[in-house]
Design a protein around this motif. Structure first.
Motif: not given
Length: 122
Positions: A21-30, A74-78, A88-95
């Motif tokens: 899960s990726c929780a966003a604060s503020g305006r969200t985009y792609a 305001k949440t994106v899921y994978l 195996t890796a570090v997974y990053y969310c990006a806006a």
């Protein structure tokens, strides 16, 4: 300004599933998910448009991973199924600031989360 906070990573056996899960604060985009090692080049995993109708996936995860979003929360899921050790890796969310269509290029993204570790054991 957008702040992104990922959660849901962990240790799982090959063939198992995890949902990030990726929780966003503020305006969200792609939005998108990338993965990699800290300090290394990040690999595109999946991206989703602001409205959710456009989704892109890396060939390596197509058919196993699903990206989705809930704009009210305001949440994106994978959702990651049939995980493999090579996931195996570090997974990053990006806006992507000001953009409604996702990009596969890390440099196009203005905002990043701190990352969450995913480890898949064989």
């Amino acid at each position: 300004q957008v702040q992104l906070v990922e959660s849901g990573g962990g240790l799982v056996q090959a063939g198992g599933s995890l949902r990030l899960s990726c929780a966003a604060s503020g305006r969200t985009y792609a939005m998108a998910w990338f993965r990699g090692a800290p300090g290394k080049e990040r690999e595109f995993v999946a991206g989703i448009s602001w409205g959710g109708s456009i989704q892109y996936y890396a060939d390596s995860v197509k058919g196993r991973f699903t990206i989705s979003r809930d704009n009210a929360e305001k949440t994106v899921y994978l959702q990651m199924n049939n995980l493999k050790p090579e996931d195996t890796a570090v997974y990053y969310c990006a806006a992507l600031y000001g953009g409604n269509i996702p990009s596969r290029v890390a440099h196009d993204y203005s905002y990043w989360g701190q990352g969450t570790q995913v480890t898949v054991s064989s």
